[in-house]
Design a protein around this motif. Structure first.
Motif, PDB file in Angstrom:
ATOM      1  N   LYS A 241      -6.107   4.493   3.288  1.00 17.68           N
ATOM      2  CA  LYS A 241      -5.423   4.043   2.079  1.00 17.68           C
ATOM      3  C   LYS A 241      -3.901   4.041   2.247  1.00 17.68           C
ATOM      4  O   LYS A 241      -3.183   3.631   1.328  1.00 17.68           O
TER       5      LYS A 241
ATOM      6  N   LYS B 124      -0.650   2.589   3.369  1.00 19.02           N
ATOM      7  CA  LYS B 124      -0.213   1.215   3.568  1.00 19.02           C
ATOM      8  C   LYS B 124       1.056   1.244   4.405  1.00 19.02           C
ATOM      9  O   LYS B 124       2.173   1.233   3.886  1.00 19.02           O
TER      10      LYS B 124
ATOM     11  N   THR C 153       4.082  -2.320   5.424  1.00 17.33           N
ATOM     12  CA  THR C 153       3.867  -3.311   4.360  1.00 17.33           C
ATOM     13  C   THR C 153       5.173  -3.919   3.873  1.00 17.33           C
ATOM     14  O   THR C 153       5.167  -4.819   3.045  1.00 17.33           O
TER      15      THR C 153
END
Length: 727
Positions: free
Chosen positions: A664, A666, A669
């Protein structure tokens, strides 16, 4: 009829029976004339001595004659020593009117007391009335100036031995006057009794001191005069001097000079105490000089004393004195020779003792390293040299050659046992002895060590080729061999031996089970060959370098296959640095990277990375850095390599916990330009990645992360690298 009446009348002063004659002038004169002693006559009986209580008339007083009180006294002559009584044989002098052969007081016709067969007034074999050398007119014992036939103070015609005085009431010339005890025939003149003085009673002789010297008790009369020095006798003086020169003091003994003899004995005894037992140093020079001076002084003193001395020895001893002195000179000479022999024996014993000490030192060096035993050997050699050169004629000196042979044999023992490296040092020592030990003493022994030393240098040097811990190293022994014995057979065998050692170890690298050990030997071999003369060993040096390069690579691959990934990474990294131009340098770097990854992930070391990358299509993989600090990414698979990504200035760690799923997160990004990137072209296959991040304020050096990815054909891949915290 012939006896005198024995009246009890007092005796006049000159008839006291004390053995002393009155002090008549004529008597003193007679005593002075008869001073010289005469030998005793065995035919005359000795006169008995006067008792100690007999009175002595006063000196210088002339006796008075009782019968003539008014008679004038004759002036006394000067005082003279007592006369020595003279013994005479023959008839007494006759008084006037007396027949020949008649005794005083004896009437004519009375027997004179002699046998009828003898002539009257004579003894057999005697002269009548005087001694030899005496005037015929004077009878023995008669005072000069006195008429024959009467004594001083005696009237003519008065019987012999009777005083000239008479007792009161008795007519002069009465034959019956008193006669002193002991007077009579025995007191008659000419029968061996002293004439001057009255007759004495039987048993009362003259006092001590009367008579010739030597016939009275000791202590009476004047002492005998000192004997005058005799004539010079050089032979006797020389004999006494030589007797003293012998050191025995016999010259003084012959002279009865006991103090000088004792001094000689004491000096000789002191010399013997100092000199014995004999030792190497001998007697101090001062003692010898002092003793010699004493002997010379004793000889000179003996010569002086014996020149005019009268020896109290027999003629035979005096005749033997000089030959005995010459013979006794052999005493100090023989003593010197004996002492010299004893001292020489002591010196021999001392030299043998020193030789024994040197032998013990050589023996104690057995089993020790030469460096530790060399000081002992040096001391022993110094002793051998001194004994063999300075004392070559001694018993110890004659044993030195045999000791040197044993010395060479002991130090050459390692060579005989083929322990060449251990034999080099003692053989060099033996070969170099002519520089410190007498060459004549050593002879040809040092030359015999050339062949063993050359062989030992060759054997030790070739045995040390490729031995990193060899002592001495191979180049030291081989260079010494080439320098010391360049024309020896051993020197010509060095290069072939080196090439053979290189070939043997190079073959061991290719198919050996322990290439890393071989490469160590090759490195040591290369070091030794590089130290040898370039002109001779240049080709061998190149061969050694190639063998070492091949050995290093073989060692790295062997370590990788043996799962020794850390050692393999180190070996291959060093190989790439040492041989950057080697064709194997790229492959070595790949193996080093793969070994480093495999050290963290053993699965990555299952196989050795290929030397060349496979052909075919390659897939793109873009790698981004979304974390603080720079990061190094290593990968291995069908191809192996590594890249480095710079640090992301705005990137931080992502929080992580056990309750947060890592999927989960990230990462990467944000805008693509925010993250440092690198592109990889990878053939298809399975790859192992190792992320190594540099240290920052929020991370530590050595932070690593292992990941695994499969690259498939016709796909492109992205890989984002980030850092998570532990909370």
């Amino acid at each position: 009829m012939g006896e005198e009446p024995n009246d009890a009348r007092p005796e006049p002063a000159d008839r006291i029976p004390d053995g002393h004659a009155p002090n008549h002038p004529n008597q003193n004169q007679n005593q002075n004339q008869n001073r010289s002693p005469a030998p005793p006559d065995p035919r005359v009986a000795p006169v008995p001595e006067a008792p100690p209580w007999a009175p002595v008339p006063p000196a210088g007083r002339a006796p008075e004659t009782p019968g003539s009180p008014g008679a004038p006294a004759t002036p006394p002559p000067p005082a003279q020593p007592p006369a020595t009584p003279t013994l005479a044989f023959g008839p007494p002098p006759q008084a006037p009117g007396q027949d020949a052969g008649q005794q005083p007081g004896q009437t004519s016709g009375q027997p004179s007391g002699q046998g009828s067969g003898q002539p009257s007034g004579h003894q057999p074999g005697q002269a009548s009335g005087h001694q030899p050398g005496q005037a015929p007119e004077q009878a023995s014992g008669q005072v000069p100036g006195q008429t024959p036939g009467h004594q001083p103070g005696q009237a003519p015609g008065q019987p012999f031995g009777q005083a000239s005085g008479h007792a009161p009431g008795q007519p002069p010339g009465d034959p019956s006057g008193a006669v002193p005890v002991g007077a009579g025939v025995a007191a008659a003149s000419g029968y061996g009794f002293p004439q001057p003085g009255p007759a004495t009673a039987p048993g009362y002789g003259p006092p001590p001191g009367y008579g010739p010297p030597g016939y009275g008790p000791p202590g009476y009369g004047p002492p005998p005069p000192a004997q005058p020095p005799g004539p010079a006798n050089p032979a006797q003086a020389a004999a006494i001097a030589l007797l003293n020169l012998s050191g025995l003091g016999l010259g003084y003994v012959l002279l009865r000079q006991w103090i000088g003899a004792a001094l000689c004995w004491l000096a000789t005894a002191a010399l013997l105490v100092v000199a014995l037992p004999a030792d190497v140093d001998g007697v101090p020079v001062g003692v010898l000089v002092g003793y010699g001076v004493l002997l010379l002084a004793a000889a000179a003193d003996g010569f002086r004393r014996g020149l005019r001395a009268t020896l109290r020895t027999g003629a035979a001893v005096r005749r033997l004195a000089l030959p005995l002195a010459l013979v006794l000179l052999a005493v100090p000479a023989g003593g010197s020779l004996a002492y010299g022999a004893a001292r020489e024996e002591a010196r021999e014993e001392a030299l043998l003792a020193r030789l024994t000490v040197a032998d013990e030192r050589v023996k104690s060096g057995q089993g020790l390293l030469f460096d530790r035993a060399e000081p002992l050997y040096r001391l022993a050699l110094a002793t051998y040299q001194e004994l063999g050169t300075k004392h070559a004629g001694s018993r110890a000196g004659k044993l030195v050659p045999a000791r040197l042979d044993a010395y060479y044999a002991q130090l050459s023992a390692p060579y005989d046992k083929k322990d060449f490296c251990k034999a080099v040092a003692p053989l060099k020592h033996l070969r170099g002895l002519p520089g410190t030990v007498d060459k004549d003493l050593l002879g040809t022994r040092p030359a015999k060590t050339d062949e063993p030393l050359a062989e030992s240098l060759y054997g030790c040097g070739t045995a040390a080729l490729g031995v990193q811990t060899a002592e001495p190293p191979a180049e030291k022994s081989l260079n010494e061999l080439l320098d010391t014995f360049p024309q020896s057979p051993q020197a010509t065998r060095v290069e072939p031996a080196v090439r053979e050692a290189i070939k043997t170890r190079s073959a061991a690298v290719d198919g050996g089970a322990v290439p890393c050990g071989t490469v160590v030997e090759l490195r040591a071999l290369r070091s030794s060959v590089d130290a040898l003369p370039d002109a001779t060993f240049a080709g061998a040096s190149r061969e050694t370098a190639a063998a070492v390069e091949k050995g290093d690579f073989a060692c790295g691959t062997s370590q990788f296959r043996s799962k020794e990934f850390d050692d393999a990474a180190t070996t291959m990294t060093q190989f790439a640095k040492d041989y950057p131009n080697s064709p194997k340098a790229a492959h070595a770097r790949s193996i080093a990277i793969a070994a480093e990854i495999a050290d963290e992930e053993p699965e990555a070391g299952k196989s050795l990375p290929p030397a060349k990358a496979p052909g075919g299509a390659r897939m793109v993989m873009v790698v981004s850095n979304d974390g603080p600090g720079s990061v190094e990414l290593l990968y291995t698979g069908p191809t192996t390599g590594k890249i480095t990504l710079n640090a992301c200035a705005t990137c931080t760690k992502y929080p992580s916990s056990v309750f947060l799923d890592p999927k989960k997160i990230k990462a990467c990004t944000g805008p693509a330009s925010k993250y440092p990137k690198a592109t990889l072209l990878l053939p298809a296959g399975n790859y192992h990645f190792l992320q190594k991040r540099a240290g920052t304020g929020t991370s530590t050096v050595g932070d690593t992360k292992i990941s695994k990815t499969k690259i498939e054909p016709n796909y492109s891949y992205t890989n984002c690298l980030y850092v998570t915290s532990g909370f």
